[in-house]
Design a protein around this motif. Structure first.
Motif, short mmCIF file in Angstrom:
data_model
loop_
_atom_site.label_atom_id
_atom_site.label_comp_id
_atom_site.label_asym_id
_atom_site.label_seq_id
_atom_site.Cartn_x
_atom_site.Cartn_y
_atom_site.Cartn_z
N GLY A 1 0.75 -1.25 0.00
CA GLY A 1 0.00 0.00 0.00
C GLY A 1 0.77 1.29 0.00
O GLY A 1 0.19 2.35 0.22
N LEU A 2 2.10 1.27 -0.26
CA LEU A 2 2.87 2.51 -0.34
C LEU A 2 3.24 2.74 -1.81
O LEU A 2 3.94 1.92 -2.41
N TYR A 3 2.82 3.85 -2.37
CA TYR A 3 2.96 4.09 -3.80
C TYR A 3 3.94 5.22 -4.12
O TYR A 3 4.09 5.60 -5.28
N GLU A 4 4.57 5.78 -3.14
CA GLU A 4 5.54 6.85 -3.36
C GLU A 4 6.58 6.80 -2.25
O GLU A 4 6.45 6.02 -1.29
N GLY A 5 7.63 7.59 -2.37
CA GLY A 5 8.61 7.68 -1.29
C GLY A 5 9.99 7.18 -1.68
O GLY A 5 10.16 6.43 -2.64
N THR A 6 10.97 7.60 -0.90
CA THR A 6 12.35 7.19 -1.10
C THR A 6 12.55 5.78 -0.55
O THR A 6 11.67 5.25 0.15
N PRO A 7 13.69 5.16 -0.82
CA PRO A 7 13.96 3.85 -0.23
C PRO A 7 13.85 3.85 1.29
O PRO A 7 13.36 2.87 1.87
N LEU A 8 14.27 4.93 1.94
CA LEU A 8 14.16 4.99 3.40
C LEU A 8 12.70 5.01 3.83
O LEU A 8 12.33 4.36 4.82
N ASP A 9 11.87 5.74 3.09
CA ASP A 9 10.43 5.77 3.40
C ASP A 9 9.83 4.37 3.27
O ASP A 9 9.02 3.95 4.11
N LYS A 10 10.22 3.66 2.24
CA LYS A 10 9.65 2.34 1.98
C LYS A 10 10.08 1.34 3.06
O LYS A 10 9.28 0.51 3.50
N MET A 11 11.33 1.44 3.49
CA MET A 11 11.78 0.54 4.56
C MET A 11 11.02 0.79 5.85
O MET A 11 10.60 -0.15 6.53
N GLU A 12 10.83 2.08 6.19
CA GLU A 12 10.08 2.42 7.40
C GLU A 12 8.64 1.91 7.29
O GLU A 12 8.08 1.38 8.26
#
Length: 653
Positions: free
Chosen positions: A564-575
């Motif tokens: 359910g995460l469709y945007e963001g940096t790699p750090l955002d995705k890991m969090e």
């Protein structure tokens, strides 16, 4: 004394270990009966993660052969808690080679209380081989040759590491601290005034304290800021005004941009650039504790960044080419200061975004001069690929697309004019970016291509076509597209665009499954052990982008989309994936270490290639990596393989 749990010599572990080491070079030349006799005098030891295998002051009376697992050899620093890892050893390596001199009876030439310690960094199993066992095998010439090769390789690595440390010590030994915080740079105590004070009182405070700004408080709360330029501007507008005693409240800039006292200097630099300001009140625990100015920052850091910033701020169309040199100067200084990768990328992303925004502004002004007017409907300029992931550190090719609001409500002529405007905007921006140093995309994945420009309805249709016709080519395009980030545009339109992506991808689980299947064809390689590399038996070259970063980003992106995460940096995705309990916090830290490790190697070698006037490439001969880089890369590849496997498991592969 060795730690770890000893395994009985006649159990199943013993049998498996014996079979494992039977043909090891240390035992290869003995017959079965002799091997059984020698092996019975060895001990099988098991260690958990982070368990000490050898303490630094342990007397060495044996060698340890690593049967499986990984260990690190470290030296304790002078300060409590300070350690330096000297080398990483893996399956097949010997621990304790430095004690061979004791085994051979050589006299000690240097008396020291310091020795190295050994610690497991994952579950590890070792075979403890006493010196008397080694002595019994020593007459075999093949065993002596094997030990000589082991010692020669280890000595070469130690010399290389020592040379590197001496170089770094000489280079940085007299330098100021690499990473400085705002509280080290700010002026304190801060000069304050109350919002009810008169402007004359504020001006007098500036003169008496020789400062160019005053913080305005309402009791103890920050309310605003007054600078010299505020005074000059307001005095011009107040000429002829009957009010003779204006208050600080009426002239201040309310709710000023602030910086935290624990932020890094380059985070403050980013604020100066993005907000176009020259004064930053410094906040700690909600209170104003100091003032930081742009001139203070440049003077105290003394890295020549001021000229670079001025170049970026003042570049016109004819001088866009100077911006590349200015940003590269910033990059060189950040890299030279050995700052964390994530912070380097944050600063550079801010600068590159400002460059793109500057080009968009210039392009808009150019179109007005040509009689095309302004944008007929709201639009968003989005970057994808490395820039979309906020990890671009050197200028590469352009990867971007353009989304604009619906034009269905317009008549046919106005729709045509809208399409014509955005076509000219894209052409002009691409031209200006090329002048600034961004090459055109070889794959034509740019807003100048009609396939990468259109209203919301066009992008909805494109996503549906990708889902229905998921060829390898469209899947790779989708991977690049879905690593998007808005650089400039209408926020409401962007939110509509984001909602559109969610609606189209949420029911398309088969699309994500096909993306995962494609990754099966691109498994993460294994970097061979240094011994094999030195003997010319290992991997000769590695492509950091295709063999490490792409598998990392693609697996992370697929998992993030799936959850359910469709945007963001790699750090955002890991969090996000930690929050969804897909990753444990410890695995997220391993991933972050792997990602930043690979990026740091890529940055440093790319910058070296650029300075040597060589083509900048992500393909590196393994021989060009120093020992530490090889070990960091080996561990990173192992972690990225684990990430890829987690992604496969999520899709039942």
């Amino acid at each position: 004394m060795k730690c770890g749990s000893m395994t009985a010599p006649n159990n199943q572990h013993h049998t498996l270990a014996a079979a494992h080491v039977r043909h090891h070079p240390l035992f290869k030349g003995v017959d079965d009966a002799a091997f059984e006799q020698l092996y019975s005098r060895c001990q099988l030891l098991s260690f958990e993660t982070h368990e000490i295998i050898l303490h630094s002051k342990t007397e060495r009376e044996s060698l340890l052969l690593i049967l499986n697992g990984t260990v690190e050899v470290f030296v304790q620093g002078a300060a409590v808690g300070k350690e330096e890892v000297l080398e990483i050893l893996q399956t097949g390596d010997l621990i304790g080679l430095s004690s061979i001199a004791d085994f051979l009876g050589e006299p000690v030439h240097i008396q020291t209380q310091h020795n190295v310690g050994v610690r497991s960094i994952e579950p590890t199993q070792c075979l403890d081989i006493p010196f008397d066992v080694l002595e019994q095998c020593w007459e075999d010439e093949e065993i002596r040759n094997y030990m000589l090769r082991q010692l020669a390789v280890r000595l070469k690595d130690v010399y290389a590491s020592l040379a590197e440390q001496v170089y770094l010590a000489q280079r940085w030994g007299e330098s100021e601290p690499f990473v400085r915080r705002v509280h080290d740079l700010m002026s304190s105590p801060v000069i304050c005034a109350q919002s009810s004070d008169t402007i004359q009182h504020v001006a007098r405070k500036m003169i008496d304290n020789n400062v160019s700004s005053v913080v305005v408080l309402e009791e103890t709360r920050l309310a605003g800021i007054i600078t010299e330029s505020d005074l000059v501007r307001q005095m011009g507008t107040e000429i002829g005004n009957t009010q003779t005693q204006p208050s600080a409240r009426s002239w201040m800039t309310p709710n000023p941009v602030t910086v935290n006292s624990d932020d890094y200097y380059y985070e403050a630099l980013a604020l100066f650039l993005t907000e176009n300001i020259k004064h930053l009140p410094v906040i700690k625990d909600g209170q104003v504790v100091g003032m930081l100015t742009l001139s203070d920052l440049m003077r105290k850091k003394n890295r020549g960044l001021f000229d670079s910033i001025q170049t970026i701020e003042k570049a016109d169309i004819a001088h866009l080419g100077r911006i590349k040199e200015a940003i590269y100067s910033v990059f060189a200084n950040l890299l030279r200061d050995d700052l964390p990768v994530t912070h380097i990328l944050e600063v550079l992303t801010t600068l590159y975004d400002r460059l793109v925004q500057h080009c968009l502004q210039l392009a808009s002004e150019t179109l007005k001069q040509k009689g095309l007017g302004g944008p007929p409907v709201p639009y968003c300029w989005l970057h994808m690929g490395s820039s979309g992931r906020a990890e671009q550190f050197m200028l590469t090719d352009q990867d971007h697309f353009l989304v604009y609001a619906s034009v269905d409500h317009l008549d046919e002529n106005d729709r045509h004019q809208a399409a014509n405007y955005f076509s000219h905007l894209a052409e002009t921006v691409v031209d200006y970016l090329q002048r600034a140093g961004f090459a055109k995309c070889k794959g034509n994945m740019m807003a100048t291509n009609p396939d990468w420009r259109g209203p919301l309805s066009y992008w909805q249709q494109t996503l549906r076509q990708w889902a229905l016709r998921a060829t390898n080519n469209t899947l790779m395009q989708a991977h690049n597209f879905l690593a998007f980030r808005m650089v400039q545009g209408d926020q409401h339109l962007y939110e509509q665009f984001l909602q559109l992506i969610k609606e189209e991808l949420k029911p398309s689980s088969i699309f994500l499954y096909r993306m995962a299947v494609l990754e099966k064809e691109h498994s993460v390689p294994t970097l061979d052990h240094p011994l094999r590399s030195l003997l010319r038996l290992g991997k000769k070259e590695i492509d950091l982008k295709k063999e490490a970063l792409f598998p990392f980003h693609h697996a992370l992106q697929i998992l993030a989309l799936h959850h359910g995460l469709y945007e963001g940096t790699p750090l955002d995705k890991m969090e996000h994936l930690v929050g969804k309990k897909v990753f444990t916090p410890s695995f997220k830290e391993e991933l972050l270490y792997a990602y930043t490790g690979v990026m740091k190697i890529r940055m440093e070698h790319a910058w070296h290639q650029f300075n040597q006037k060589q083509p900048v490439s992500s393909r590196l001969p393994v021989s060009q990596l120093n020992y530490r880089e090889k070990e960091d890369l080996r561990r990173a590849l192992k972690t990225i393989r684990s990430l890829q496997q987690q992604m496969f498991i999520h899709f039942g592969m």
